[in-house]
Design an enzyme around this catalytic site. Structure first.
Site, PDB file in Angstrom:
ATOM      1  N   LYS A  80      48.166 -39.099  31.512  1.00  0.00           N
ATOM      2  CA  LYS A  80      48.202 -38.522  32.812  1.00  0.00           C
ATOM      3  C   LYS A  80      46.881 -39.109  33.426  1.00  0.00           C
ATOM      4  CE  LYS A  80      51.175 -36.624  35.895  1.00  0.00           C
ATOM      5  NZ  LYS A  80      52.421 -36.523  35.864  1.00  0.00           N
ATOM      6  N   GLY A 176      66.862 -25.841  45.810  1.00  0.00           N
ATOM      7  CA  GLY A 176      66.289 -26.893  46.372  1.00  0.00           C
ATOM      8  C   GLY A 176      67.161 -28.110  46.197  1.00  0.00           C
ATOM      9  N   GLY A 178      66.554 -31.441  47.358  1.00  0.00           N
ATOM     10  CA  GLY A 178      65.679 -32.431  47.861  1.00  0.00           C
ATOM     11  C   GLY A 178      66.087 -33.781  47.194  1.00  0.00           C
TER      12      GLY A 178
HETATM   13  P1  NAD Z   1      61.754 -33.062  46.371  1.00  0.00           P
HETATM   14  O1  NAD Z   1      60.358 -32.394  47.246  1.00  0.00           O
HETATM   15  O2  NAD Z   1      62.818 -34.051  47.107  1.00  0.00           O
HETATM   16  O3  NAD Z   1      62.751 -31.648  46.501  1.00  0.00           O
HETATM   17  C1  NAD Z   1      62.696 -30.250  46.450  1.00  0.00           C
HETATM   18  C2  NAD Z   1      63.203 -29.516  47.467  1.00  0.00           C
HETATM   19  O4  NAD Z   1      63.013 -28.192  46.955  1.00  0.00           O
HETATM   20  C3  NAD Z   1      62.843 -29.611  48.817  1.00  0.00           C
HETATM   21  O5  NAD Z   1      63.787 -30.095  49.463  1.00  0.00           O
HETATM   22  C4  NAD Z   1      61.951 -28.372  48.993  1.00  0.00           C
HETATM   23  O6  NAD Z   1      62.049 -27.862  50.406  1.00  0.00           O
HETATM   24  C5  NAD Z   1      62.875 -27.327  48.014  1.00  0.00           C
HETATM   25  N1  NAD Z   1      62.009 -26.244  48.047  1.00  0.00           N
HETATM   26  C6  NAD Z   1      60.663 -25.816  47.928  1.00  0.00           C
HETATM   27  N2  NAD Z   1      60.244 -24.771  47.558  1.00  0.00           N
HETATM   28  C7  NAD Z   1      61.549 -23.996  47.562  1.00  0.00           C
HETATM   29  C8  NAD Z   1      62.132 -22.643  47.340  1.00  0.00           C
HETATM   30  N3  NAD Z   1      61.026 -21.624  47.228  1.00  0.00           N
HETATM   31  N4  NAD Z   1      63.334 -22.284  47.671  1.00  0.00           N
HETATM   32  C9  NAD Z   1      64.263 -23.389  47.564  1.00  0.00           C
HETATM   33  N5  NAD Z   1      64.079 -24.769  47.959  1.00  0.00           N
HETATM   34  C10 NAD Z   1      62.799 -24.823  47.892  1.00  0.00           C
HETATM   35  O7  NAD Z   1      61.431 -32.941  45.043  1.00  0.00           O
HETATM   36  P2  NAD Z   1      62.329 -33.582  43.875  1.00  0.00           P
HETATM   37  O8  NAD Z   1      61.656 -35.070  43.625  1.00  0.00           O
HETATM   38  O9  NAD Z   1      63.747 -33.359  43.915  1.00  0.00           O
HETATM   39  O10 NAD Z   1      61.762 -32.830  42.659  1.00  0.00           O
HETATM   40  C11 NAD Z   1      62.148 -31.259  42.482  1.00  0.00           C
HETATM   41  C12 NAD Z   1      61.447 -31.036  40.979  1.00  0.00           C
HETATM   42  O11 NAD Z   1      61.912 -31.828  39.998  1.00  0.00           O
HETATM   43  C13 NAD Z   1      60.085 -30.773  41.142  1.00  0.00           C
HETATM   44  O12 NAD Z   1      59.717 -29.812  40.344  1.00  0.00           O
HETATM   45  C14 NAD Z   1      59.534 -32.132  40.352  1.00  0.00           C
HETATM   46  O13 NAD Z   1      58.307 -32.211  39.930  1.00  0.00           O
HETATM   47  C15 NAD Z   1      60.673 -32.314  39.581  1.00  0.00           C
HETATM   48  N6  NAD Z   1      60.886 -33.616  38.885  1.00  0.00           N
HETATM   49  C16 NAD Z   1      61.358 -34.479  39.655  1.00  0.00           C
HETATM   50  C17 NAD Z   1      61.532 -35.734  39.189  1.00  0.00           C
HETATM   51  C18 NAD Z   1      62.072 -37.051  40.022  1.00  0.00           C
HETATM   52  O14 NAD Z   1      62.520 -37.990  39.700  1.00  0.00           O
HETATM   53  N7  NAD Z   1      62.041 -36.741  41.374  1.00  0.00           N
HETATM   54  C19 NAD Z   1      61.542 -36.189  37.923  1.00  0.00           C
HETATM   55  C20 NAD Z   1      61.025 -35.152  36.828  1.00  0.00           C
HETATM   56  C21 NAD Z   1      60.948 -34.046  37.715  1.00  0.00           C
END
Ligand code: NAD
Length: 346
Positions: A80, A176, A178
């Site tokens: 990392k 969440g 997203g």
């Molecule tokens: P994102 O930011 O697109 O979506 C996260 C969503 O969670 C957002 O809409 C945000 O408003 C919401 N959120 C935040 N706090 C909240 C709460 N207390 N209650 C309800 N909703 C809440 O992020 P993402 O890319 O979907 O990633 C989500 C998680 O998955 C993160 O922990 C990220 O590290 C992990 N992750 C993502 C990927 C990827 O490819 N995007 C890969 C591995 C791990």
């Protein structure tokens, strides 16, 4: 100009610090373990409170990547980079070009990619100074693959718990919606699941409403809705001593990193007979997708087939957990450690 200092950190193969006062940043690269291959892990940019926090973060995250990449059976180790900088005060292109020079000094032992606060465009600047950068090729946004991997993990949990090939009729509570949670909801609705969702961002709720029908509950209420599957797809640490007693589900599987606030929370889920699919086994789809563009022509179908194997890994973890009567997070750690060849103390 980049100035480098090699740090000696027990348990890590290589940790290097880079200072650049002209551009205005300090960065660290940590290679935790490269027994399986070059160490892949993203470049996180953060305005840390203290330098020590940045170092702790790079060590923790690089170790996590060793476990994730190993359990996904990738020919990659764990590494990392973190950049301690205030993005509002630095010249962004100059910053990432300097990061590119830094990455290049490791000669390919570390491969970088985008992460929190760094984008594919930033990686284009990195690539001007090193070829050891993924995601600027064809693999693109990892989120659809992460979401697909979570979907495969959920199906594996349902098969294990109910001996059912389909999730049809099941209720899934998603925390969440997203990039990953929203896509997961769409995949599950196609299979005939009902979705209950919460999000603190109204815009993401509205975007999902345009694509599917679902019930919305408040962010606090999501833990206690009766459902078959609870899927944490927002933040880390949401499975803890306060939330686990509230859960009314049989299965927990989601995309969020570091879902367990403490190791003991994995035992708490086990004691409640809730099947927990370990986060880093479940959310490896993004990194599996990226791995499909390293040293080969990227093929999205192959990336999807490889991502689907997450289901087999999760099934394996669940079976071993049952036969050894041990929580799933401990089984996953053991499996990963065997795969990257860590010697356990007798
Ligand atoms: P994102 O930011 O697109 O979506 C996260 C969503 O969670 C957002 O809409 C945000 O408003 C919401 N959120 C935040 N706090 C909240 C709460 N207390 N209650 C309800 N909703 C809440 O992020 P993402 O890319 O979907 O990633 C989500 C998680 O998955 C993160 O922990 C990220 O590290 C992990 N992750 C993502 C990927 C990827 O490819 N995007 C890969 C591995 C791990």
């Amino acid at each position: 100009m980049n100035r480098y200092t090699v740090l000696d950190i027990p348990g890590y193969e290589e940790v290097v610090r880079c200072d650049n006062t002209e551009v205005g940043f300090t960065s660290w690269i940590a290679v935790h373990n490269s027994n399986r291959g070059p160490a892949l892990g993203g470049c996180r940019v953060w305005s840390y409170a203290r330098e020590e926090d940045a170092l702790v973060d790079v060590l923790r995250l690089s170790k996590g990547m060793t476990y994730k990449n190993s359990l996904a059976r990738l020919p990659l180790g764990g590494g990392k980079s973190v950049v301690f900088a205030d993005l509002s005060k630095v010249e962004r292109v100059a910053l990432f070009e300097a990061v590119g020079r830094f990455v290049d000094t490791l000669g390919g032992r570390y491969i970088t990619a985008e992460d929190v606060n760094s984008t594919v465009e930033d990686m284009v600047a990195v690539k001007r100074f090193t070829r050891h950068v993924a995601t600027v090729g064809a693999s693109g946004n990892p989120s659809p693959f992460t979401a697909y991997g979570v979907y495969c993990a959920i199906r594996a949990c349902v098969k294990f718990r109910y001996n059912r090939e389909s999730t049809k009729g099941m209720v899934v509570a998603i925390q969440g919606v997203g990039e990953t949670g929203g896509r997961l909801a769409e995949l599950l609705v196609k299979d005939g699941c009902s979705i209950i969702a919460s999000d603190i961002n109204r815009e993401n709720i509205a975007k999902l409403r345009e694509r599917i029908s679902f019930e919305e509950v408040s962010p606090d209420a999501i833990y206690e809705v009766p459902c078959d599957i609870f899927s944490p797809c927002a933040l880390g640490g949401t499975l803890n001593s306060m939330t686990i007693p509230k859960l009314q589900c049989a299965i927990v599987a989601g995309s969020a990193n570091n879902q367990l606030l403490e190791e003991i929370d994995g035992n708490r889920l086990f004691d409640r007979d809730i099947l927990y699919a370990p986060d880093y086994a479940v959310n490896a789809g993004g990194v599996i997708n990226i791995s499909c563009e390293i040293d080969q022509d990227y093929d999205p179908e192959r990336a999807k087939t490889e991502t689907a194997k997450i289901g087999e890994t999760v099934l394996d973890i669940l079976r071993q957990s049952k036969s050894m009567k041990l929580p799933t997070h401990l089984i996953a750690n053991r499996m990963a450690e065997e795969l990257f060849g860590m010697q356990r103390a007798a």
